[in-house]
Design an enzyme around this catalytic site. Structure first.
Site, mmCIF file in Angstrom:
data_model
loop_
_atom_site.group_PDB
_atom_site.id
_atom_site.type_symbol
_atom_site.label_atom_id
_atom_site.label_comp_id
_atom_site.label_asym_id
_atom_site.label_seq_id
_atom_site.Cartn_x
_atom_site.Cartn_y
_atom_site.Cartn_z
ATOM 1 N N HIS A 1 26.072 21.141 21.774
ATOM 2 C CA HIS A 1 26.743 20.332 20.756
ATOM 3 C C HIS A 1 25.781 20.003 19.612
ATOM 4 O O HIS A 1 26.154 20.038 18.444
ATOM 5 C CB HIS A 1 27.287 19.046 21.402
ATOM 6 C CG HIS A 1 28.388 18.399 20.622
ATOM 7 N ND1 HIS A 1 28.917 17.180 20.963
ATOM 8 C CD2 HIS A 1 29.062 18.798 19.507
ATOM 9 C CE1 HIS A 1 29.866 16.866 20.081
ATOM 10 N NE2 HIS A 1 29.973 17.835 19.195
ATOM 11 N N ASP B 1 23.289 16.234 22.052
ATOM 12 C CA ASP B 1 23.532 16.690 23.418
ATOM 13 C C ASP B 1 23.661 18.209 23.486
ATOM 14 O O ASP B 1 24.088 18.815 22.512
ATOM 15 C CB ASP B 1 24.771 15.994 24.013
ATOM 16 C CG ASP B 1 26.052 16.261 23.227
ATOM 17 O OD1 ASP B 1 26.048 16.087 22.002
ATOM 18 O OD2 ASP B 1 27.055 16.663 23.847
ATOM 19 N N GLU C 1 31.428 19.525 29.599
ATOM 20 C CA GLU C 1 30.714 18.241 29.588
ATOM 21 C C GLU C 1 29.978 18.085 30.914
ATOM 22 O O GLU C 1 30.577 18.234 31.978
ATOM 23 C CB GLU C 1 31.704 17.080 29.429
ATOM 24 C CG GLU C 1 32.315 16.967 28.044
ATOM 25 C CD GLU C 1 31.447 16.180 27.056
ATOM 26 O OE1 GLU C 1 30.353 15.707 27.445
ATOM 27 O OE2 GLU C 1 31.877 16.052 25.900
#
Ligand SMILES: [Zn+2]
Length: 260
Positions: A168, A178, A130
């Site tokens: 993603h 994303d 992330e």
């Protein structure tokens, strides 16, 4: 006297770090059991013979995300609240700090309902990274530089194939967007993380099928427009239309050869 505790992450997360240790110990206990006991419910205890040759399963994909949150702190908090049930192996902050949140060999909850090729349990075979970004910002040079070091280590350690560095949005068309269109996929591909295209001198076959090419690359084409959107977000970020004309077909044709 006022006791000042400097902003130390390990203090703020003392309780959740303890919960991590407890949970990983439970899994260690399960792995140590013999006759072998796992989650399938099958019982071959009486005829159990343990092999002498094994190792841990390894990740084969890297999935890149943006957090869509306002700070690294917010994301660390989200990933340490049990009610959210979401997590990632790594979080990369704007200043380039990398928070390692889960052993690479364990399964993080970052992909959700996803599909790439015929793989529908991406969490089981991937590392989730992330990147702190509210969804619209550009990524900082510090983030990209830390990310490149991390990707290099993961690629070498687990022998992750070059095409298997994806986003993603690639594995969840229509559901996720994303990392956003500012993500430097081309720059990463040039360093061996993901593929890029070269349309120089490309001649399209007369029977070229764009949707089939998307499918070969890995996209779930059940919702064609969503698949095209995800493809463009990754490979033609300046173009937000759903149109697949000859220039886009050439890009797909070039990519298809790298992914097939
Ligand atoms: Zn995501």
């Amino acid at each position: 006297m006022v006791l000042v505790i400097a902003g130390c992450a390990s203090n703020a997360y003392k309780a959740t770090n303890k919960a991590y240790k407890k949970q990983s110990k439970e899994y260690a206990k399960l792995l140590k059991e013999y006759p072998v006991k796992d989650s399938t419910g099958l019982n071959y205890a009486t005829d159990w013979v343990g092999t002498t040759n094994f190792s841990m399963r390894r990740p084969n994909f890297v999935i890149i995300h943006h957090t869509a949150q306002n700070s690294c702190e917010q994301t660390l908090k989200t990933f340490t609240l049990t009610r959210t049930q979401v997590s990632a192996h790594y979080v990369v902050c704007k200043d380039g700090t990398v928070h390692h949140m889960l052993n690479d060999l364990l399964r993080a909850h970052h992909a959700g309902v996803s599909k790439w090729g015929n793989n529908i349990d991406i969490n089981s075979s991937s590392i989730g990274i992330e990147i702190d970004n509210n969804g619209y910002e550009t990524f900082t040079p510090e983030q990209i530089s830390s990310l490149e070091i991390l990707l290099d280590r993961l690629k070498k350690a687990y022998n992750i194939p070059t095409p298997n560095f994806i986003g993603h949005a690639d594995i969840a068309p229509g559901r996720k967007v994303d990392p956003n269109r500012n993500f430097p996929w081309q720059q990463l591909a040039e360093k061996g993380f993901g593929c890029w295209y070269d349309t120089t001198g490309v001649q399209l076959p007369v029977d070229f099928n764009a949707m089939q090419a998307l499918r070969i690359i890995g996209y779930n084409i059940q919702k064609p427009d969503a698949a095209i959107n995800s493809f463009k977000l990754h490979f033609i970020p300046t173009d937000s239309s759903n149109v697949i004309a000859d220039p886009e077909k050439k890009i797909l044709f070039s990519l298809q050869k790298k992914y097939e």
